[in-house]
Write a protein that holds these residues in place. Structure first.
Motif, short mmCIF file in Angstrom:
data_model
loop_
_atom_site.label_atom_id
_atom_site.label_comp_id
_atom_site.label_asym_id
_atom_site.label_seq_id
_atom_site.Cartn_x
_atom_site.Cartn_y
_atom_site.Cartn_z
N SER A 1 39.49 38.67 35.08
CA SER A 1 40.60 39.40 34.48
C SER A 1 41.82 38.55 34.24
CB SER A 1 40.98 40.56 35.41
OG SER A 1 41.38 40.05 36.68
N GLY A 2 41.73 37.26 34.57
CA GLY A 2 42.91 36.40 34.53
C GLY A 2 43.58 36.28 35.87
N SER A 3 43.23 37.18 36.80
CA SER A 3 43.78 37.11 38.15
C SER A 3 42.69 36.89 39.20
CB SER A 3 44.57 38.37 38.49
OG SER A 3 43.77 39.53 38.33
N ILE A 4 41.45 36.70 38.76
CA ILE A 4 40.32 36.44 39.64
C ILE A 4 39.85 35.01 39.42
CG2 ILE A 4 37.92 37.05 40.18
CD1 ILE A 4 38.56 39.91 39.36
N LEU A 5 39.59 34.29 40.50
CA LEU A 5 39.09 32.92 40.38
C LEU A 5 37.63 32.95 39.92
CD1 LEU A 5 39.74 29.90 40.88
CD2 LEU A 5 38.69 30.19 43.13
N GLU A 6 37.33 32.13 38.93
CA GLU A 6 35.97 32.03 38.40
C GLU A 6 35.15 31.12 39.32
OE1 GLU A 6 33.59 30.83 34.28
OE2 GLU A 6 35.78 30.76 34.37
N GLY A 7 34.48 31.72 40.29
CA GLY A 7 33.76 30.95 41.29
C GLY A 7 32.52 30.30 40.74
N VAL A 8 32.25 29.07 41.17
CA VAL A 8 31.03 28.38 40.77
C VAL A 8 29.81 29.08 41.38
CG1 VAL A 8 29.77 26.19 40.90
CG2 VAL A 8 32.25 26.19 40.54
N THR A 9 29.93 29.50 42.64
CA THR A 9 28.83 30.24 43.25
C THR A 9 28.65 31.58 42.57
OG1 THR A 9 29.42 29.18 45.35
CG2 THR A 9 27.87 31.01 45.45
N ARG A 10 29.74 32.21 42.18
CA ARG A 10 29.68 33.50 41.47
C ARG A 10 28.81 33.39 40.23
NH1 ARG A 10 32.13 35.59 37.01
NH2 ARG A 10 32.71 37.82 36.99
N SER A 11 29.08 32.41 39.38
CA SER A 11 28.31 32.28 38.14
C SER A 11 26.86 31.92 38.43
CB SER A 11 28.95 31.24 37.22
OG SER A 11 28.92 29.95 37.79
N SER A 12 26.62 31.19 39.52
CA SER A 12 25.25 30.83 39.89
C SER A 12 24.47 32.06 40.35
CB SER A 12 25.28 29.78 41.01
OG SER A 12 26.05 28.66 40.64
N VAL A 13 25.11 32.93 41.11
CA VAL A 13 24.46 34.17 41.56
C VAL A 13 24.10 35.04 40.37
CG1 VAL A 13 24.83 36.34 42.80
CG2 VAL A 13 25.48 34.17 43.86
N LEU A 14 25.01 35.14 39.40
CA LEU A 14 24.73 35.92 38.19
C LEU A 14 23.49 35.39 37.48
CD1 LEU A 14 28.35 36.38 36.80
CD2 LEU A 14 26.87 38.19 37.71
N ALA A 15 23.39 34.07 37.39
CA ALA A 15 22.24 33.46 36.71
C ALA A 15 20.95 33.73 37.47
CB ALA A 15 22.46 31.96 36.55
N LEU A 16 20.97 33.60 38.79
CA LEU A 16 19.77 33.81 39.58
C LEU A 16 19.33 35.27 39.54
CD1 LEU A 16 20.45 31.56 42.71
CD2 LEU A 16 19.06 31.04 40.69
N ALA A 17 20.29 36.20 39.55
CA ALA A 17 19.94 37.62 39.46
C ALA A 17 19.30 37.92 38.11
CB ALA A 17 21.19 38.47 39.68
N GLU A 18 19.85 37.35 37.04
CA GLU A 18 19.27 37.56 35.71
C GLU A 18 17.88 36.96 35.62
OE1 GLU A 18 22.33 35.95 33.16
OE2 GLU A 18 22.98 37.97 32.61
#
Length: 365
Positions: A261-278
């Protein structure tokens, strides 16, 4: 400006390298952020010269003028990544390019110069290469690498600094939570916000963490390990924890996380979890999540698992949410099956125990 890329590093080996016995004693019980390796990296920047003077030196105190801008206006940013020892003795990092790119985004927001990605990665490689013996081998251990950038110019005027220092230090790390991977309790902060619209929430800067320390102390007083922040405008929507992103698993298998949202840190682990779930075929949603949805979803069974993720803790199950006058969930409940399965897959990739289909790992030494 005379900067040339990639930068050439000069190395001055430490004359006070810890003896093997002392180092091994530290690695046997490293804690988190308690001990540091024998060397550090430094690169300087000025408006006139650009990035220059890249050095690997003995770890030691920084010399700053009392008027250094970082001390007065908090013009600084940092990153966090890990070096993992694989079974063959080699050392690898996980998505260092993503950390380099995020540091560039943070630099823009804090009016700091952008260090080129190649030089960021080279700095990490230089430090890990000379301090390779500090990468532990025990399960769930790693070498935590902390790059950071500070405004070093001595000047009290309120403007972007014209002299900046970039450093990299490293610390052997055990499990982030001393009790290991077990469901934790989260305290809902209702009086404080981590960041607001147009602020620095999406940048990885110390001020964001400083503002979380008081509500984090409240969380400890309430018997919780972490604090949860809501959006600053409506105090309605889940944003993130003091240092981790949040995920929800629904009964139909959908994996949900608050949208950036502009106020949330874009985590590297966050994006990795999204990829693994997909990869597993789970529907994935990045959207606004009302706090009421979390509370009612756990009570009704619609939300079956909640977990947090970040570089330091990797993935940590959340068992209980507590706030003024309420609590839902239980720390005695077992960790969710998908939570632990994704955690196992992610850490297996990081430690070289399974294939790396996304090409996330980079050999450092």
């Amino acid at each position: 400006m005379t900067t040339t890329f990639p930068l050439a590093f000069t190395t001055t080996p430490s004359r006070a390298v810890r003896a093997e016995a002392e180092r091994e004693a530290i690695l046997a019980s490293p804690g988190f952020g308690d001990h540091f390796t024998d060397h550090m990296v430094s690169i300087h920047w000025t408006v006139a010269e650009g990035w220059h003077d890249a050095q690997v030196n003995p770890y030691g105190p920084l010399q700053l003028e009392p008027g250094a801008a970082v001390l007065h206006y908090a013009q600084e940013i940092f990153e966090g990544l890990k070096a993992y020892r694989h079974a063959d003795g080699s050392v690898w990092s996980f998505r260092p390019d993503a950390n380099a790119q995020r540091m560039q985004r943070s630099a823009v927001r804090l009016a700091l110069p952008q260090l080129p990605e190649a030089d960021f990665i080279a700095a990490v490689e230089q430090l890990v290469a000379i301090d390779r013996s500090w990468v532990p081998t025990a399960p769930e251990t790693s070498l935590y690498v902390r790059p950071f950038m500070i405004a070093s110019e001595s000047f009290l005027g309120v403007r972007a600094a014209q002299a900046v220092d970039f450093h990299v230090i490293a610390s052997p790390a055990g499990a982030y939570f001393p009790n290991g991977v077990a469901p934790i309790s989260i305290w809902l902060a209702t009086e404080y916000s981590r960041a607001g619209r147009g602020g620095t929430g999406a940048a990885k800067c110390g001020g964001n963490y400083a503002s979380s320390l008081l509500p984090q102390a409240e969380a400890y007083a309430e018997g919780c390990q972490q604090v949860l922040f809501l959006d600053a405008e409506e105090r309605t929507f889940v944003e993130e924890l003091g240092g981790m992103n949040v995920f929800f698993v629904h009964a139909d298998g959908t994996v949900v996380t608050p949208a950036l949202s502009g106020s949330i840190l874009e985590g590297v682990t966050r994006s990795s979890v999204l990829a693994l779930a997909e990869d597993r075929g789970h529907p994935v949603q990045e959207r606004r999540v009302p706090i009421a949805e979390w509370i009612e979803g756990v009570r009704s069974g619609e939300i079956t698992e909640v977990f947090a993720c970040g570089t330091a803790a990797v993935i940590t199950p959340i068992g209980r949410l507590k706030g003024p006058g309420f609590e839902v969930g239980s720390v005695d409940a077992p960790a969710g099956a998908l939570t632990m399965s994704i955690r196992e897959e992610l850490t297996d990739i990081q430690y070289g125990r399974r294939s790396d289909p996304h090409g996330w790992m980079r050999r450092l030494a």
